[in-house]
Motif scaffolding. Sequence first.
Motif, mmCIF file in Angstrom:
data_model
loop_
_atom_site.group_PDB
_atom_site.id
_atom_site.type_symbol
_atom_site.label_atom_id
_atom_site.label_comp_id
_atom_site.label_asym_id
_atom_site.label_seq_id
_atom_site.Cartn_x
_atom_site.Cartn_y
_atom_site.Cartn_z
ATOM 1 N N THR A 327 38.968 2.390 -41.195
ATOM 2 C CA THR A 327 39.166 2.440 -42.652
ATOM 3 C C THR A 327 37.846 2.559 -43.392
ATOM 4 O O THR A 327 37.784 2.310 -44.588
ATOM 5 C CB THR A 327 39.944 1.212 -43.149
ATOM 6 O OG1 THR A 327 39.167 0.030 -42.933
ATOM 7 C CG2 THR A 327 41.271 1.077 -42.424
ATOM 8 N N CYS A 328 36.783 2.931 -42.661
ATOM 9 C CA CYS A 328 35.493 3.276 -43.273
ATOM 10 C C CYS A 328 34.705 2.075 -43.763
ATOM 11 O O CYS A 328 33.780 2.222 -44.568
ATOM 12 C CB CYS A 328 35.677 4.271 -44.426
ATOM 13 S SG CYS A 328 36.483 5.801 -43.902
ATOM 14 N N VAL A 336 34.687 5.988 -39.597
ATOM 15 C CA VAL A 336 35.093 7.379 -39.444
ATOM 16 C C VAL A 336 34.632 8.244 -40.609
ATOM 17 O O VAL A 336 34.444 9.457 -40.451
ATOM 18 C CB VAL A 336 36.610 7.506 -39.250
ATOM 19 C CG1 VAL A 336 37.053 6.828 -37.974
ATOM 20 C CG2 VAL A 336 37.385 6.974 -40.449
ATOM 21 N N CYS A 337 34.459 7.645 -41.790
ATOM 22 C CA CYS A 337 33.967 8.436 -42.936
ATOM 23 C C CYS A 337 32.599 9.045 -42.628
ATOM 24 O O CYS A 337 32.344 10.209 -42.923
ATOM 25 C CB CYS A 337 33.863 7.547 -44.174
ATOM 26 S SG CYS A 337 35.409 7.316 -45.067
ATOM 27 N N TRP A 339 31.204 9.714 -39.701
ATOM 28 C CA TRP A 339 31.230 10.762 -38.693
ATOM 29 C C TRP A 339 31.993 11.994 -39.163
ATOM 30 O O TRP A 339 31.660 13.124 -38.785
ATOM 31 C CB TRP A 339 31.817 10.222 -37.401
ATOM 32 C CG TRP A 339 30.783 9.490 -36.616
ATOM 33 C CD1 TRP A 339 30.539 8.148 -36.617
ATOM 34 C CD2 TRP A 339 29.800 10.068 -35.759
ATOM 35 N NE1 TRP A 339 29.472 7.859 -35.796
ATOM 36 C CE2 TRP A 339 29.006 9.019 -35.258
ATOM 37 C CE3 TRP A 339 29.519 11.371 -35.356
ATOM 38 C CZ2 TRP A 339 27.948 9.226 -34.370
ATOM 39 C CZ3 TRP A 339 28.465 11.589 -34.476
ATOM 40 C CH2 TRP A 339 27.697 10.530 -33.998
ATOM 41 N N ALA A 340 33.004 11.802 -39.979
ATOM 42 C CA ALA A 340 33.726 12.969 -40.491
ATOM 43 C C ALA A 340 32.827 13.799 -41.398
ATOM 44 O O ALA A 340 32.910 15.035 -41.409
ATOM 45 C CB ALA A 340 34.968 12.514 -41.249
ATOM 46 N N LYS A 341 31.967 13.142 -42.149
ATOM 47 C CA LYS A 341 31.014 13.879 -42.984
ATOM 48 C C LYS A 341 30.044 14.678 -42.118
ATOM 49 O O LYS A 341 29.740 15.840 -42.415
ATOM 50 C CB LYS A 341 30.231 12.920 -43.874
ATOM 51 C CG LYS A 341 29.217 13.628 -44.777
ATOM 52 C CD LYS A 341 28.442 12.633 -45.615
ATOM 53 C CE LYS A 341 27.463 13.376 -46.538
ATOM 54 N NZ LYS A 341 26.486 14.181 -45.803
ATOM 55 N N ARG A 342 29.601 14.094 -41.024
ATOM 56 C CA ARG A 342 28.687 14.818 -40.137
ATOM 57 C C ARG A 342 29.364 16.063 -39.559
ATOM 58 O O ARG A 342 28.744 17.134 -39.455
ATOM 59 C CB ARG A 342 28.236 13.908 -38.993
ATOM 60 C CG ARG A 342 27.499 12.665 -39.443
ATOM 61 C CD ARG A 342 26.988 11.882 -38.246
ATOM 62 N NE ARG A 342 26.650 10.509 -38.605
ATOM 63 C CZ ARG A 342 25.887 9.719 -37.881
ATOM 64 N NH1 ARG A 342 25.372 10.165 -36.752
ATOM 65 N NH2 ARG A 342 25.626 8.483 -38.251
ATOM 66 N N ALA A 343 30.619 15.918 -39.168
ATOM 67 C CA ALA A 343 31.342 17.068 -38.622
ATOM 68 C C ALA A 343 31.540 18.135 -39.684
ATOM 69 O O ALA A 343 31.423 19.332 -39.421
ATOM 70 C CB ALA A 343 32.690 16.621 -38.055
ATOM 71 N N ARG A 344 31.863 17.698 -40.910
ATOM 72 C CA ARG A 344 32.074 18.668 -41.968
ATOM 73 C C ARG A 344 30.780 19.388 -42.332
ATOM 74 O O ARG A 344 30.766 20.588 -42.620
ATOM 75 C CB ARG A 344 32.647 17.970 -43.215
ATOM 76 C CG ARG A 344 33.165 18.958 -44.251
ATOM 77 C CD ARG A 344 33.645 18.276 -45.527
ATOM 78 N NE ARG A 344 32.533 17.750 -46.293
ATOM 79 C CZ ARG A 344 32.334 16.460 -46.523
ATOM 80 N NH1 ARG A 344 33.152 15.564 -46.026
ATOM 81 N NH2 ARG A 344 31.312 16.045 -47.231
ATOM 82 N N THR A 375 44.645 8.399 -36.909
ATOM 83 C CA THR A 375 43.509 8.579 -37.820
ATOM 84 C C THR A 375 42.626 9.726 -37.366
ATOM 85 O O THR A 375 42.225 10.578 -38.170
ATOM 86 C CB THR A 375 42.681 7.285 -37.905
ATOM 87 O OG1 THR A 375 43.519 6.221 -38.357
ATOM 88 C CG2 THR A 375 41.519 7.441 -38.868
ATOM 89 N N PHE A 376 42.307 9.766 -36.087
ATOM 90 C CA PHE A 376 41.474 10.846 -35.572
ATOM 91 C C PHE A 376 42.145 12.201 -35.803
ATOM 92 O O PHE A 376 41.490 13.163 -36.231
ATOM 93 C CB PHE A 376 41.216 10.646 -34.078
ATOM 94 C CG PHE A 376 40.250 9.532 -33.747
ATOM 95 C CD1 PHE A 376 39.674 8.756 -34.736
ATOM 96 C CD2 PHE A 376 39.913 9.261 -32.431
ATOM 97 C CE1 PHE A 376 38.785 7.736 -34.433
ATOM 98 C CE2 PHE A 376 39.021 8.251 -32.119
ATOM 99 C CZ PHE A 376 38.463 7.493 -33.116
ATOM 100 N N ASN A 377 43.412 12.303 -35.509
ATOM 101 C CA ASN A 377 44.098 13.587 -35.682
ATOM 102 C C ASN A 377 44.168 13.979 -37.146
ATOM 103 O O ASN A 377 44.072 15.167 -37.483
ATOM 104 C CB ASN A 377 45.495 13.533 -35.082
ATOM 105 C CG ASN A 377 45.498 13.459 -33.560
ATOM 106 O OD1 ASN A 377 46.482 13.059 -32.961
ATOM 107 N ND2 ASN A 377 44.394 13.834 -32.915
ATOM 108 N N ASP A 378 44.336 13.014 -38.048
ATOM 109 C CA ASP A 378 44.316 13.331 -39.476
ATOM 110 C C ASP A 378 42.962 13.876 -39.915
ATOM 111 O O ASP A 378 42.873 14.651 -40.875
ATOM 112 C CB ASP A 378 44.653 12.088 -40.297
ATOM 113 C CG ASP A 378 46.124 11.701 -40.176
ATOM 114 O OD1 ASP A 378 46.951 12.588 -39.885
ATOM 115 O OD2 ASP A 378 46.449 10.518 -40.345
ATOM 116 N N LEU A 379 41.907 13.485 -39.205
ATOM 117 C CA LEU A 379 40.566 13.985 -39.496
ATOM 118 C C LEU A 379 40.232 15.238 -38.694
ATOM 119 O O LEU A 379 39.084 15.685 -38.701
ATOM 120 C CB LEU A 379 39.531 12.887 -39.191
ATOM 121 C CG LEU A 379 39.583 11.661 -40.099
ATOM 122 C CD1 LEU A 379 38.684 10.562 -39.562
ATOM 123 C CD2 LEU A 379 39.170 12.028 -41.517
#
Length: 848
Positions: A327-328, A336-337, A339-344, A375-379
């Motif tokens: 939940t960040c 996850v916030c 790491w999701a930013k890094r991927a984006r 959560t991972f799949n939603d990201l």
Amino acid sequence: MKQNTRTMTANKIKLSGISLALAMTLSACGSDAPGAVTPAPSPYEQPVAQQESYSLLKQNGTIWMNQQNQKVSLRGINLGNWLAMEMWMLEMSDNPLGENIPDQYSLEEKLSERFGETEKEHLMTVFRDNWITENDWDVIAESGFNLVRIPFLYSLLEDDDNPKTLKEDAWHYLDWAIAEAKERELYVILDLHGAAGRQGWEQHTGREGQNKLWESDEYRDRTLWLWRQIADRYKDEAAIAGYGLLNEPWGTDSQTLKDFSLELYQAVREVDNKHIVILPGHNSDGIEAYGDPFDLGMTNVAFEIHQYPGIFGWGEIGYEVHRDWLTCGENGATGVCDWAKRARDVYTPLLVGELQPWTGLGELGGPITRATFDTFNDLNWAATAWSYKTTSPAGGLGNGQWGLVTNNGDQLLAKAETWSCNDWESTFSDACSGPAKSTTPYSGEGSKTMYLVIKTGAFNGSDVTYDNIQLTNDVTGENILINGDFGSDSGWTELSLWGDPRTYDFNYDAGEFAGSDTGPALRITSPAGNHSLIYQAVQVEGGQSYTLSGKFKDNGAGGNDMWAEIYLVPDMPQEWVDVQGRSLPQIDVNSSSKEEIEAYFAAFGTMDYILNDYVLEAMTAEQAPEIFTNIPSKPADLALTVGEEIIGLSWNAAEGDVDGYKVYRSTASRSGFEVIAETSSTSYTDNITSNGTTYYYYVAAFNDIDLGYGSEIAASGPSFFSVPGLIEAENYTSAHPGVQTETSGDNGGGSNIGHFEIDRWVDYDVKIDSAGEYTVEYRLATVPGSDGFSLLIGDEVLDTVTVPATGGWQDYITVTSTVTLPEGEHTIRLNSNGQEWNLNWFRFTKSE
């Protein structure tokens, strides 16, 4: 990100309960959150997980996509210890196959030395044919997974004695695995877990202590050659989700890794333009070192990371660490916030190639595992848990093994020990080290004689009371144990294992304990070191389950090294032979016969296995779990009123759905907190006398689904650290939200802090006795080395420290500096100038 060269189109997405809560969290993070602006390819479908069309996968933006332009939610598991052995997975212990057998290389060397090359190959075949069988593929498919990561060593394919030559049976196991996967519409990832020369020092490369890939042109050339062979073999195989170029290449720097990964990518692309190539992101700079792969001429790629919340120093196993990750975090920008930013930022999909969301969590492991994959799949992340199967001597799921599947056993029915909970007093169902639960001890036909064993011991003196013991058939309700209420020794046989004489009082007047009155009880005492047991025979029925009930108590006389264990075992106990509840055969590769080793390997294919039903039920349920969707806000304005014999707490009510509050207390400012009370009120009185001790408190709101973040910490007395003196790193006054507390591997144990990046900081309130020059020692660790940090008071930089490579994240060295400090109360800040360093403590000493 190349918006001028790639189309990004918003797409409406159906959200599960957990992903809806996550999206709300992400939206609060601003434009940096992955939910705020999600890079997307041209319009695509997002079917419900497991209902996508089964076809060759491709990268499109940050998404794993099939040929029908559907987003594919990849949720999977690793086949660890099959084609790349890790000895600990055989018994969850050190040296399970004997001394000096730490890895697959040493195992094969010893087998060849003792029995010859042909017999070694035969024994390895027996192991591989039995560790994973056709039935295992059925279990994976039926457990809600659609992806299997297959770790393998280069030596599975390449003949080490004839470099760049494939073995005659090189493709046997990979071909078989792919065929089994295709039959069940599963995808596979081919993961090179150990390259020629090895890419790190760890045993999971296949040979510990090597790390020679990076310094050898020959080894790198052989690895390039090997990937050409793999890609050429499978270039038309739609079941392959991607090629995992190199597992956990910890043994080099980020630039070298990036450059070699590019070479590996090009080697694959010489023969295969269809499959996703998975780039390792395990160096100190993670995926940032690569930048956008498109700028390097790479397309149809993904990045791989490994994430282990609660394990390897990343906090403690439990609800909180997974809540913070998924939940960040409290501030909505970590976990996850981040790491999701890094991927984006690099516009590339992620594979979390290894994670472990259920071990040690018991029933909670099911919903947390499902929430993790959802959560991972939603990201748009793919993920494969580590691992499908592990075994252990005693067998059984316990509180959650590393394996989704493990060997049946459950011979240990209940356990308490002073190391886990000194002065315990509980029912067996609440036992601190091994709570009792239902078990099926015999899966065969008819009835079987087994033996219930009560084992007690200590190194310095034992004193334990037992009572009300029953072993009840869950179907008939019949208690098959006699004289579990004691009053006499009828039915029980005593045996000694080692140590001084002991006393069994079967008619002990224990009074009330563990929540109920009792009549006669059993008290076992010994004045010194002792290990002994009592047992009785019982008849169990095949296929039927039984539950142990009763209670026991540490009477406090045994000091801090006492244990009490209850087993149900198939063999009659013998004098001087310890009962360990072992359900696996046991061998020593250094001395066991070839026939014994072969029987051990073959047993993995025939022994009874059990599945973690908590995970199975959660992963296959239509409804997503509610966990992490109803988190209360943190209570505000915690205030303390300190009296002579009480400390009163009060706080403002938390917002959201609140059933009550947990009250935590410690004598350290940032560690060691334990729950001392639960209350539905917004106040609590702690009946404790200070006697000059400063106590630290916080409170957290909870409901029947979730636990909220803790309030600010309040202290009952002075909370500054005295200088000169030692300051434990984890006891900071405040810190950047990205800094994390971890279990320390340094001498003395305890905790350290880590996860530093540039401009992350920690503050410590100190009281400096006198102005002057001080020697300051910093206890530091890092694998790659770091630009370290600066020590400041206010805006004044008093010291700047670089951290040399120490050899391991928990391999500490002491770095010494000299600083000049002012007298009085101040806030000392450590401000990070680099990345990836750990601090265990620092100490100030007044210079002579």
